[in-house]
Write an enzyme that holds these catalytic residues in place. Structure first.
Site, PDB file in Angstrom:
ATOM      1  N   ALA A  81      -4.251  -3.150   7.514  1.00 10.75           N
ATOM      2  CA  ALA A  81      -5.541  -2.511   7.759  1.00 10.75           C
ATOM      3  C   ALA A  81      -5.512  -1.010   7.521  1.00 10.75           C
ATOM      4  O   ALA A  81      -4.620  -0.304   7.984  1.00 10.75           O
ATOM      5  CB  ALA A  81      -6.046  -2.783   9.173  1.00 10.75           C
ATOM      6  N   ASN A  86      -6.458  -5.473   1.496  1.00  8.51           N
ATOM      7  CA  ASN A  86      -7.577  -6.292   1.067  1.00  8.51           C
ATOM      8  C   ASN A  86      -8.706  -5.431   0.503  1.00  8.51           C
ATOM      9  O   ASN A  86      -8.894  -5.349  -0.704  1.00  8.51           O
ATOM     10  CB  ASN A  86      -8.086  -7.142   2.239  1.00  8.51           C
ATOM     11  CG  ASN A  86      -9.186  -8.113   1.831  1.00  8.51           C
ATOM     12  OD1 ASN A  86      -9.766  -8.008   0.764  1.00  8.51           O
ATOM     13  ND2 ASN A  86      -9.477  -9.071   2.678  1.00  8.51           N
ATOM     14  N   THR A  87      -9.416  -4.734   1.388  1.00  5.35           N
ATOM     15  CA  THR A  87     -10.596  -3.982   0.964  1.00  5.35           C
ATOM     16  C   THR A  87     -10.348  -3.078  -0.238  1.00  5.35           C
ATOM     17  O   THR A  87     -11.129  -3.068  -1.193  1.00  5.35           O
ATOM     18  CB  THR A  87     -11.121  -3.130   2.133  1.00  5.35           C
ATOM     19  OG1 THR A  87     -11.465  -4.006   3.210  1.00  5.35           O
ATOM     20  CG2 THR A  87     -12.347  -2.324   1.729  1.00  5.35           C
ATOM     21  N   LYS A 104      -2.368 -15.857  10.833  1.00  6.67           N
ATOM     22  CA  LYS A 104      -2.516 -14.428  11.092  1.00  6.67           C
ATOM     23  C   LYS A 104      -3.534 -14.327  12.205  1.00  6.67           C
ATOM     24  O   LYS A 104      -4.716 -14.658  12.034  1.00  6.67           O
ATOM     25  CB  LYS A 104      -2.997 -13.693   9.842  1.00  6.67           C
ATOM     26  CG  LYS A 104      -3.055 -12.190  10.095  1.00  6.67           C
ATOM     27  CD  LYS A 104      -3.619 -11.392   8.947  1.00  6.67           C
ATOM     28  CE  LYS A 104      -3.848  -9.969   9.431  1.00  6.67           C
ATOM     29  NZ  LYS A 104      -5.017  -9.348   8.791  1.00  6.67           N
TER      30      LYS A 104
END
Lengths: 258, 258, 258, 258
Positions: free
Chosen positions: A186, A208-209, A99
């Protein structure tokens, strides 16, 4: 719908939710979240992998048989750094998938279109499967696709912002034009954001976050898994358009006694 | 999370997705969609029920043991009509629950706050469980709650518009202040909309058009079910806030060779 | 376009920007802001007027010859309080115009549809010109119009929130249906918000907080005046619709040497 | 505020509204619209200029003394074509300013980041003042600025779409980081959109379609001029932030008789 698989490069996946591994409070919570998410692709920052002492490493917490470990070049500030990181990892035994993240500015961590393109060119020539993290830029996506990238990974909003999809106009065009899978990456801060991306026709999402920093990451991973499936199923089931006038749910034939 | 039930009046429900029954292409597709949705509350327009010949009726297609049949007053143009419809139904054997809809204007089918309040007052005094369909008006919600309504059902956007949640500001306030369940009703056109309502803290959602007119209603019902669950689980798991600056998913400690 | 006047009740106005007078740092800044805004309608909270000692009062700072002083019932928590305030003011010499505000909840100051309707009915019977502050509720607007209200004043977003127009869907319907002037009130936090309301076809806007608390209130008043005019002129000049595909500004006939 | 000038390269401007000249129904309406807009920069597609017969040309309708004629490379599909167009024009007597547009895809006319960068590099080395039309990509903006571009011109939404500012997140970052003027270009479909861009801190806006295709282009040009000024003045006057709770315009000290 059992045949609805996602194909990236030479691999196929049932799950359309990719997971990042940063920011988890512990490796154990990370491992449980990965399981709860049903993900089959997990991305790992190369900088965080201790390639010399793999036995102590977070990588041990990820089942490499059923899950593709996708190294990312987070932290690379230009093409050279990204290329070095990717090669370094492959030399240490990682698969030749990457990535690609090139982010010169640490404040917003937005991707660099020029350096990303340059690095992708080198890495593809070098035999890598390249999945580039980029702005939601339709023309750049076509260039990267023509270069041979395995996917395009346009951002929904800045990394870690949890703002959801703020790039709808361009994303719509990217999805319409892409010949490779579009993975929205994102900014997805809630399951509804993941569902929306899938409803628009994205092929997958990367989160993710929003999972890692949730109060209950494992439950949140499960929620994202369901929402991603829901969005995909809705896309396949054919969403209706929106309307400016009302459409009575019940036919208006007058009341019963009329 | 097995104990996360929705309580309305004296009944409890596992599912937080309520279904409307208008616009389905056939009773058979309706029945399958109801099953796929896992719903436990199905709303039916009283005008469409043939109370004299129940054997031929759509009601036969709904399993009344596990599902609450919630008659609605769709088509009522003022309080009097709504009250008459509700009483008429109860006399014919329907339960004393009613989804109260008073919509004087057939073009947009938006609810009438004054006539809805008036009808709710009469029906509550009359022993009904009243679930009023209303604008996303926080003060009206408090009045209806104080009157004894079983829920408040603010709209996301006009009925059948599929526009999703266009009343976020007021909805947020309604959810913050309500002491009865908040069911977001009308306008939810995609699973992501249902997920968003649940993530905001709504107690349930009601969907009809988006499922009934989908290319594949049964698959869409399943998608809405998953999205509603996802949104609820995310709400319970604690969503993070959004941020104006980036938050690196991976700690930025410098590259490996540094 | 010199004949484009706003008519409310029996009065006509050139300006379509109404100004509130709360929160100004001083009466002098308020007076200058009023001048800079070119407004012809200024609303004043009755509670803040010292009706017994008018010589000391802020009212002296407003030129009552060219400007309509519109008393408002800010702070009234129900119909009775609002009616008392309005009558009290008229008895003290104020004109029989009233901006009707009924807000039971001090936290969000959202209007009460039931009590506002009740108060409007009494005050209209009493000979007042009533301009009610309400939620963006199309059906309520029709009821108030039928009652004889001089305008309807739906909110863009909660008072003082500066969030702009968050009620587009309903506002569009209100404007389409109204037979009396629609004045968008509350929440307009920037000149672009005022312009947008006017572009949608609103007849006027009311602004207070955004001007009063700006770093430079007088300059901000001027900016709102220009934006309100711009929005009105654009509405009259006929805005184009939006499009999902590009429209080349320049015809694409091929390059010069082709 | 008389000293608030916009400086691009070695020139200063009072007006912050740039105008495109495509799509006007006639040269006469174009000329009147330019006058009504008070613009000082007018962009012209090189392909539409008849450089051999200037006396018949639309350029005669533009007052070149008070207005900067900014040739654009609309229609160029790659860097080579753009560079050829710009040089061709300069050889024919045009000034060495160029609005750089490189758009490989005629359907959406979105800019190409790689080819735009390449062309900018060549043209700057060649002595041109380059104003590139680009996606709202903060990292690309920094690269172009470092290259020596006179401005950056990020798009609000696709050309001719009239959708307004759909790139807020990135635009905010671009404005925060830019050392050269930021001109928001493309997609601004209403005066409120222009005002919003200016309120965000953009240095200028470029409008074409929304004026040229309005029912009354001259009136629309005037409306955009006012809105652009309003937005700029509001930016300088200091807009307040938005708030989640109400802020009473009038201090809530209780009613008069309390």
């Amino acid at each position: 719908m059992h045949s609805d698989v996602l194909t990236i490069g030479d691999r196929t996946f049932q799950s359309r939710l990719l997971l990042g591994t940063g920011k988890f409070a512990s490796n154990d919570i990370m491992r449980q979240s990965i399981e709860a998410s049903n993900t089959e692709v997990v991305t790992v920052a190369l900088r965080r992998v201790d390639l010399d002492a793999p036995q102590d490493d977070m990588l041990n917490h990820i089942n490499g048989d059923s899950i593709l470990l996708l190294p990312n070049t987070a932290g690379a500030r230009d093409a050279d750094e990204a290329v070095r990181l990717a090669r370094f990892a492959r030399n240490a035994g990682c698969p030749s998938w990457v990535k690609l993240e090139v982010t010169p500015d640490p404040r917003y961590l937005l991707p660099d279109p020029l350096e990303t393109y340059k690095a992708a060119k080198v890495l593809i020539a070098d035999g890598f499967h390249v999945l580039p993290y980029i702005n939601a830029d339709p023309v750049l996506c076509k260039h990267l696709e023509e270069l041979g990238c395995a996917t395009v990974m346009p951002l929904g909003s800045p990394i870690g912002s949890n703002k959801g999809i703020k790039t709808r106009e361009n994303l719509r065009i990217i999805i319409e034009q892409a010949q490779v899978p579009v993975v929205v990456d994102a900014g997805l801060g809630a399951p509804s954001h993941a569902a929306e991306a899938m409803e628009m026709g994205a092929d997958a999402v990367l989160v993710n976050t929003a999972i890692a920093v949730a109060r209950h990451p494992v439950a949140m991973a499960r929620a994202f898994a369901k929402a991603t499936e829901a969005g995909r199923e809705a896309f396949l089931a054919g969403l209706g358009g929106s309307s400016d006038i009302a459409n009575a749910s019940s036919p208006l034939k007058g009341l019963m006694w009329e």
